[in-house]
Design an enzyme around this catalytic site. Structure first.
Site, short mmCIF file in Angstrom:
data_model
loop_
_atom_site.label_atom_id
_atom_site.label_comp_id
_atom_site.label_asym_id
_atom_site.label_seq_id
_atom_site.Cartn_x
_atom_site.Cartn_y
_atom_site.Cartn_z
N SER A 113 -3.80 4.61 8.36
CA SER A 113 -4.08 3.57 7.36
C SER A 113 -2.87 3.05 6.61
O SER A 113 -3.02 2.17 5.77
CB SER A 113 -5.10 4.08 6.35
OG SER A 113 -6.37 4.00 6.91
N VAL A 114 -1.69 3.52 6.90
CA VAL A 114 -0.52 2.82 6.38
C VAL A 114 -0.55 1.37 6.88
O VAL A 114 -0.07 0.45 6.20
CB VAL A 114 0.78 3.53 6.81
CG1 VAL A 114 2.01 2.72 6.41
CG2 VAL A 114 0.85 4.93 6.19
#
Length: 379
Positions: A113-114
């Site tokens: 999810s970066v």
């Protein structure tokens, strides 16, 4: 429960590249499989290439030694948490670079999810371009397929802050949860499968009333950028940042193999140094090749608290986790981190293969690592 959802940034990686690769496989790989796969996700899932440019230099700075509260060493920390790489930039110089798990400078590691923070940054670029008209536009201006459902009154801003009010279950252990099923179901011609799924969701709260973490909404934001710009996310990222700022290696962005839609909420794989360059690009004010990439005021707005997540000292901006000291972070499951601290001119990157997607103890130790870096940076 909030804390689990907060740290468990989006798991699902776009659709599968091979018949045996399912989106939920990442939850069930053993440690050896995980450490092998995270460096070569393209062998498990379809992907688009993000082309690089001429490398932005990262000169060596004064060596930094993280100072942990309990006196342990960086090697101790990395071994305990299956860390593949850490890098610290200060004032644009490399003060710390260390690898583990057999990784090295050319290893591309998945960020989970970066990637959400990457997608939001592309929203800022599309606003500057004029492809997106404004954050208070209705989402349906760009995604008319959502007009009949719970997203009909939701704005782009509410999508970015995950305050749409649409009901969502982000429980990774539940095979019936939304996050487990959002890429499944019948396809409609010309409509991304994710859009079809999201269009059928019911409303739970009024738009803007409450924050609930939803991976599917970042995927919607990515599709929205693609619709507005007419560019695939991988190509747009290359055009706006990866080439002109000077990332040193191609990145990959996982996609649906049927319609080519990238998973805006996850799926970017890049080298440790290029993640650090992304942080430095933001510290440099979003300037690439001498030109502003993002809408005026975007960085300050995107990285401030817009939503209360129920954790003291923290909040949620436009797909960034925010901290009361002015720092902000992109966070991914299994230990990924891109932490940007403007007041200290710091970028901190961690790539890892935690034994679990997330838990409070792992997250607390990652926060301890950040604090250890901050102490070391003061010396």
């Amino acid at each position: 429960m909030i804390r689990h959802a907060v740290v468990a940034a989006a798991l699902l990686l776009g659709a599968c590249a091979t018949h045996h690769a399912r989106r939920t496989d990442v939850l069930f790989w053993n440690q050896a499989e995980r450490e092998a796969a995270f460096r070569q996700m393209q062998t498990h899932y379809a992907s688009n290439v993000v082309r690089h440019g001429t490398a932005h230099p990262l000169p060596a700075g004064r060596p930094l030694r993280p100072r942990f509260d309990d006196g342990r060493s960086l090697d101790d920390y990395m071994r305990a948490h299956h860390v593949a790489g850490v890098m610290v930039l200060q004032d644009g110089r490399v003060r710390l670079e260390r690898y583990g798990l057999g990784a090295g400078p050319t290893t591309r590691w998945t960020s989970f999810s970066v990637a959400k923070s990457f997608t939001a940054t592309l929203v800022g670029a599309a606003l500057r371009d004029g492809s997106l008209h404004g954050l208070d536009d209705k989402v349906t201006r760009y995604l008319p397929e959502l007009a009949a459902g719970a997203y009909r009154d939701v704005t782009v801003r509410q999508l970015l802050t995950m305050t749409s009010g649409v009901r969502w279950n982000e429980d990774y252990t539940d095979p019936g949860s939304d996050v487990a099923r959002m890429y499944e179901g019948p396809r409609q011609p010309g409509v991304p499968l994710l859009v079809t799924y999201m269009a059928a969701l019911p409303r739970e709260f009024a738009p803007g009333e409450r924050w609930v973490y939803k991976t599917g909404e970042t995927d919607l934001a990515g599709i929205l950028v693609t619709r507005a710009t007419g560019r695939r996310l991988a190509d747009y990222l290359s055009e706006k940042i990866w080439k002109p700022y000077g990332m040193a290696a191609d990145a990959l962005w996982l996609k649906d193999p049927v319609d080519g839609t990238e998973a805006g909420g996850s799926g970017v794989s890049a080298t440790l140094a290029d993640y650090a360059r992304m942080g430095q690009f933001l510290l440099d004010g979003g300037i690439a090749a001498g030109h502003p990439v993002l809408a005026d005021g975007w960085l300050a707005d995107a990285t401030r608290r817009h939503a209360d997540i129920g954790v003291p000292g923290r909040g949620y901006g436009y797909q960034w986790w925010t901290y009361d000291d002015g720092s902000y972070a992109g966070i991914g499951i299994f230990g990924q981190l891109l932490h940007v601290d403007p007041s200290r001119h710091l970028v901190i990157v961690q790539l890892a293969a935690w034994p679990v997607a997330t838990d409070d103890a792992q997250a607390a130790d990652r926060a301890a690592f950040v604090r250890a870096v901050l102490r070391g940076a003061q010396e």
